[in-house]
Scaffold this motif. Structure first.
Motif, PDB file in Angstrom:
ATOM      1  N   ALA A   1       9.428  13.077 -21.198  1.00 39.67           N
ATOM      2  CA  ALA A   1       9.771  12.819 -19.523  1.00 39.67           C
ATOM      3  C   ALA A   1       8.821  12.208 -17.821  1.00 39.67           C
ATOM      4  CB  ALA A   1      10.510  14.634 -18.415  1.00 39.67           C
ATOM      5  N   TYR A   2       9.073  11.692 -17.145  1.00 43.72           N
ATOM      6  CA  TYR A   2       8.216  11.459 -16.070  1.00 43.72           C
ATOM      7  C   TYR A   2       7.558  12.486 -15.725  1.00 43.72           C
ATOM      8  CZ  TYR A   2      11.316  11.804 -12.178  1.00 43.72           C
ATOM      9  OH  TYR A   2      12.329  12.194 -11.110  1.00 43.72           O
ATOM     10  N   ASP A   3       8.202  13.434 -15.214  1.00 44.35           N
ATOM     11  CA  ASP A   3       7.688  14.753 -14.703  1.00 44.35           C
ATOM     12  C   ASP A   3       7.719  15.639 -14.994  1.00 44.35           C
ATOM     13  OD1 ASP A   3      10.423  15.702 -15.223  1.00 44.35           O
ATOM     14  OD2 ASP A   3      11.294  16.051 -13.357  1.00 44.35           O
ATOM     15  N   LEU A   4       6.705  16.150 -16.408  1.00 45.52           N
ATOM     16  CA  LEU A   4       6.130  16.824 -16.726  1.00 45.52           C
ATOM     17  C   LEU A   4       4.705  16.363 -18.397  1.00 45.52           C
ATOM     18  CD1 LEU A   4       5.660  19.306 -17.237  1.00 45.52           C
ATOM     19  CD2 LEU A   4       7.113  19.735 -19.241  1.00 45.52           C
ATOM     20  N   GLY A   5       3.930  16.343 -17.825  1.00 45.63           N
ATOM     21  CA  GLY A   5       2.962  16.433 -19.186  1.00 45.63           C
ATOM     22  C   GLY A   5       1.652  15.174 -18.402  1.00 45.63           C
ATOM     23  N   GLN A   6       1.623  14.096 -19.354  1.00 40.67           N
ATOM     24  CA  GLN A   6       0.349  13.146 -18.348  1.00 40.67           C
ATOM     25  C   GLN A   6       1.091  11.635 -17.519  1.00 40.67           C
ATOM     26  OE1 GLN A   6      -1.729  10.325 -21.218  1.00 40.67           O
ATOM     27  NE2 GLN A   6      -0.996  12.498 -23.088  1.00 40.67           N
ATOM     28  N   GLY A   7       0.009  12.188 -16.388  1.00 41.48           N
ATOM     29  CA  GLY A   7       1.270  11.303 -15.347  1.00 41.48           C
ATOM     30  C   GLY A   7       1.823  12.199 -14.023  1.00 41.48           C
ATOM     31  N   ALA A   8       1.094  13.584 -14.532  1.00 35.84           N
ATOM     32  CA  ALA A   8       2.412  14.647 -13.855  1.00 35.84           C
ATOM     33  C   ALA A   8       1.867  15.712 -13.587  1.00 35.84           C
ATOM     34  CB  ALA A   8       3.275  15.189 -14.588  1.00 35.84           C
ATOM     35  N   GLY A   9      -0.013  16.188 -13.230  1.00 34.75           N
ATOM     36  CA  GLY A   9      -0.717  17.700 -13.181  1.00 34.75           C
ATOM     37  C   GLY A   9      -0.603  18.160 -12.787  1.00 34.75           C
ATOM     38  N   PHE A  10       0.115  17.657 -11.211  1.00 39.04           N
ATOM     39  CA  PHE A  10       0.553  18.683  -9.931  1.00 39.04           C
ATOM     40  C   PHE A  10      -0.145  19.616  -9.512  1.00 39.04           C
ATOM     41  CE2 PHE A  10       5.126  18.133 -10.931  1.00 39.04           C
ATOM     42  CZ  PHE A  10       5.671  18.360 -10.120  1.00 39.04           C
ATOM     43  N   TYR A  11      -1.834  18.816  -9.883  1.00 42.26           N
ATOM     44  CA  TYR A  11      -2.942  19.253  -8.617  1.00 42.26           C
ATOM     45  C   TYR A  11      -2.982  21.023  -9.131  1.00 42.26           C
ATOM     46  CZ  TYR A  11      -2.296  14.459  -8.209  1.00 42.26           C
ATOM     47  OH  TYR A  11      -2.570  13.345  -8.038  1.00 42.26           O
ATOM     48  N   LEU A  12      -3.294  21.897 -10.231  1.00 38.89           N
ATOM     49  CA  LEU A  12      -2.906  23.342 -10.719  1.00 38.89           C
ATOM     50  C   LEU A  12      -3.992  22.947 -11.877  1.00 38.89           C
ATOM     51  CD1 LEU A  12      -0.884  23.288 -12.888  1.00 38.89           C
ATOM     52  CD2 LEU A  12       1.093  23.525 -10.934  1.00 38.89           C
ATOM     53  N   THR A  13      -3.756  24.332 -12.601  1.00 37.80           N
ATOM     54  CA  THR A  13      -4.773  25.068 -13.187  1.00 37.80           C
ATOM     55  C   THR A  13      -3.449  25.773 -14.010  1.00 37.80           C
ATOM     56  OG1 THR A  13      -7.000  25.140 -12.011  1.00 37.80           O
ATOM     57  CG2 THR A  13      -6.513  26.702 -14.800  1.00 37.80           C
ATOM     58  N   ALA A  14      -3.119  24.586 -15.310  1.00 38.88           N
ATOM     59  CA  ALA A  14      -1.913  25.516 -16.757  1.00 38.88           C
ATOM     60  C   ALA A  14      -2.566  26.900 -17.517  1.00 38.88           C
ATOM     61  CB  ALA A  14      -1.692  24.083 -17.249  1.00 38.88           C
ATOM     62  N   THR A  15      -1.777  27.412 -17.009  1.00 40.59           N
ATOM     63  CA  THR A  15      -2.133  28.762 -18.260  1.00 40.59           C
ATOM     64  C   THR A  15      -1.275  29.126 -19.272  1.00 40.59           C
ATOM     65  OG1 THR A  15      -0.144  30.453 -17.004  1.00 40.59           O
ATOM     66  CG2 THR A  15      -3.063  29.546 -15.999  1.00 40.59           C
ATOM     67  N   GLN A  16      -0.466  28.103 -19.688  1.00 45.50           N
ATOM     68  CA  GLN A  16       0.414  28.366 -20.885  1.00 45.50           C
ATOM     69  C   GLN A  16       0.026  27.203 -21.387  1.00 45.50           C
ATOM     70  OE1 GLN A  16       2.515  31.323 -20.560  1.00 45.50           O
ATOM     71  NE2 GLN A  16       1.609  31.289 -18.850  1.00 45.50           N
ATOM     72  N   GLU A  17       0.339  27.316 -23.158  1.00 40.76           N
ATOM     73  CA  GLU A  17       0.483  26.138 -24.016  1.00 40.76           C
ATOM     74  C   GLU A  17       1.573  25.232 -24.203  1.00 40.76           C
ATOM     75  OE1 GLU A  17      -2.413  25.697 -25.338  1.00 40.76           O
ATOM     76  OE2 GLU A  17      -3.562  27.742 -24.678  1.00 40.76           O
ATOM     77  N   PRO A  18       1.419  24.214 -24.805  1.00 35.98           N
ATOM     78  CA  PRO A  18      -0.027  23.657 -25.047  1.00 35.98           C
ATOM     79  C   PRO A  18      -1.200  22.817 -23.820  1.00 35.98           C
ATOM     80  CG  PRO A  18       2.000  22.086 -24.595  1.00 35.98           C
ATOM     81  CD  PRO A  18       2.296  23.170 -24.620  1.00 35.98           C
ATOM     82  N   TRP A  19      -0.458  23.155 -22.614  1.00 34.53           N
ATOM     83  CA  TRP A  19      -1.291  22.677 -21.375  1.00 34.53           C
ATOM     84  C   TRP A  19      -2.735  22.949 -20.538  1.00 34.53           C
ATOM     85  CZ3 TRP A  19       1.900  19.028 -21.607  1.00 34.53           C
ATOM     86  CH2 TRP A  19       3.674  18.871 -20.877  1.00 34.53           C
ATOM     87  N   ALA A  20      -2.538  24.074 -21.242  1.00 30.03           N
ATOM     88  CA  ALA A  20      -3.789  25.420 -20.874  1.00 30.03           C
ATOM     89  C   ALA A  20      -4.973  24.092 -20.982  1.00 30.03           C
ATOM     90  CB  ALA A  20      -3.745  26.650 -21.335  1.00 30.03           C
TER      91      ALA A  20
ATOM     92  N   ARG B   1      -6.397  21.464 -15.407  1.00 29.08           N
ATOM     93  CA  ARG B   1      -6.661  21.738 -15.192  1.00 29.08           C
ATOM     94  C   ARG B   1      -7.123  20.998 -13.926  1.00 29.08           C
ATOM     95  NH1 ARG B   1     -11.795  24.756 -16.914  1.00 29.08           N
ATOM     96  NH2 ARG B   1     -11.757  26.122 -14.942  1.00 29.08           N
ATOM     97  N   MET B   2      -6.406  20.379 -13.009  1.00 36.49           N
ATOM     98  CA  MET B   2      -6.564  18.716 -12.019  1.00 36.49           C
ATOM     99  C   MET B   2      -7.517  19.587 -11.142  1.00 36.49           C
ATOM    100  SD  MET B   2      -6.386  16.391 -13.723  1.00 36.49           S
ATOM    101  CE  MET B   2      -6.339  14.843 -12.478  1.00 36.49           C
ATOM    102  N   ASP B   3      -7.152  20.281 -10.409  1.00 38.70           N
ATOM    103  CA  ASP B   3      -7.321  21.120  -9.183  1.00 38.70           C
ATOM    104  C   ASP B   3      -8.820  21.308  -9.682  1.00 38.70           C
ATOM    105  OD1 ASP B   3      -6.492  23.491 -11.403  1.00 38.70           O
ATOM    106  OD2 ASP B   3      -6.144  24.597  -8.971  1.00 38.70           O
ATOM    107  N   VAL B   4      -9.628  22.234  -9.778  1.00 39.99           N
ATOM    108  CA  VAL B   4     -10.382  22.819 -10.323  1.00 39.99           C
ATOM    109  C   VAL B   4     -11.413  20.976 -10.147  1.00 39.99           C
ATOM    110  CG1 VAL B   4     -12.062  23.942 -11.788  1.00 39.99           C
ATOM    111  CG2 VAL B   4      -9.860  24.452 -11.939  1.00 39.99           C
ATOM    112  N   TYR B   5     -10.744  20.061 -11.316  1.00 40.57           N
ATOM    113  CA  TYR B   5     -11.816  18.241 -11.746  1.00 40.57           C
ATOM    114  C   TYR B   5     -11.981  18.430  -9.770  1.00 40.57           C
ATOM    115  CZ  TYR B   5     -11.743  13.560 -12.658  1.00 40.57           C
ATOM    116  OH  TYR B   5     -11.963  12.196 -13.214  1.00 40.57           O
TER     117      TYR B   5
END
Length: 279
Positions: free
Chosen positions: A95-114, A118-122
């Protein structure tokens, strides 16, 4: 920290450059663009971060918005990060609204994303160090803006880092992601089931606890196809009024969610930031 040059173009008396680097926070190669205005020849210039929306890269704002002409006129450096980690070993979704291209500027805590997301920290920690090291940037004068998902990122990162980002604006931001389909889908995937953790990435929740002393400028197209379902700003604006956050919110008749809309008002946003950063 090493940068790998990708592309470079002269533009409006300045220079647009694109770079790759190995990012520790996202555990992958990240690409970003920098517009250095002509005023940088005389010394460090203020920095404006532009965070893009779903499916976008650095290229959308630089190629479609006309931002560089306005940045050159006001002497602002524009930094355009990518919207997510990318690569063959980076988790993705069809889907276009999850994964690559859709980082949402947060730090993921769940797999397989964690591992990577970590776009906010980056954006707030790792990339600024690179900018300070390699570019004539005045890091004491930074602002932040963005479009859609990037507008969400701009407002939330501003409210959590007010001493860093002295000015803030957004085009069509997702201001209540915990309450709309785009945000709920991303938050549940990246952060797990609904919990107080979500509040740290929701501008409507944040503004009840943190208010900056600058005015946030928001432009919204009245003909935006996502306005009612995904972007409805009413609750956010109510919380701003109730808690003393200054906001200039403008509905623009006839405009949609596209870069035709962004290009039409990007000059106002650059001037908004310049009034603060050049003061």
């Amino acid at each position: 920290m090493t940068l790998t040059p990708v592309s470079s173009w002269a533009c409006h008396g300045g220079q647009l450059t694109v770079h790759d680097h190995a990012a520790d926070t996202t555990n992958c190669t990240m690409r970003f663009a920098v517009y250095t205005p002509p005023q940088a020849k005389d010394g460090p210039v203020p920095v404006l971060w532009y965070l893009s929306g779903l499916t976008c890269t650095w290229a959308n704002v630089m190629e479609k918005s006309g931002i560089m002409a306005h940045a050159a006129a006001h002497g602002l450096m524009i930094i355009a990060p990518d919207t997510s980690p990318r690569g063959e070993d980076v988790a993705d979704d069809e889907a276009y609204d999850l994964g690559q291209g859709a980082g949402f500027y947060l730090t993921a805590t769940q797999e397989p994303w964690a591992k990577h997301f970590r776009m906010d920290v980056y954006i707030t920690e790792e990339l600024p160090k690179l900018i300070a090291e390699h570019f004539p940037a005045d890091m004491a004068r930074q602002g932040i803006t963005g479009h859609s998902m990037g507008g969400h990122g701009a407002i939330t990162l501003h409210l959590k880092n007010m001493d860093t980002y002295k000015s803030c604006s957004a085009f069509s931001p997702i201001v209540s992601p915990a309450r709309v389909p785009w945000g709920k889908k991303a938050f549940e995937a990246y952060l797990g089931a609904p919990s107080p953790v979500w509040e740290a990435y929701d501008a409507t929740e944040l503004v009840q606890k943190r208010q900056s002393d600058t005015t946030i400028l928001i432009d919204q197209g009245e003909a935006d196809q996502f306005l009612n379902e995904q972007l409805d700003p009413a609750l956010f604006l109510k919380m701003c009024r109730n808690h003393g956050q200054a906001v200039t919110h403008r509905y623009q008749p006839g405009y949609d969610h596209s870069y035709y809309f962004v290009a039409s008002f990007i000059g106002d946003h650059i001037a908004h930031h310049a009034r603060v950063l050049n003061a």
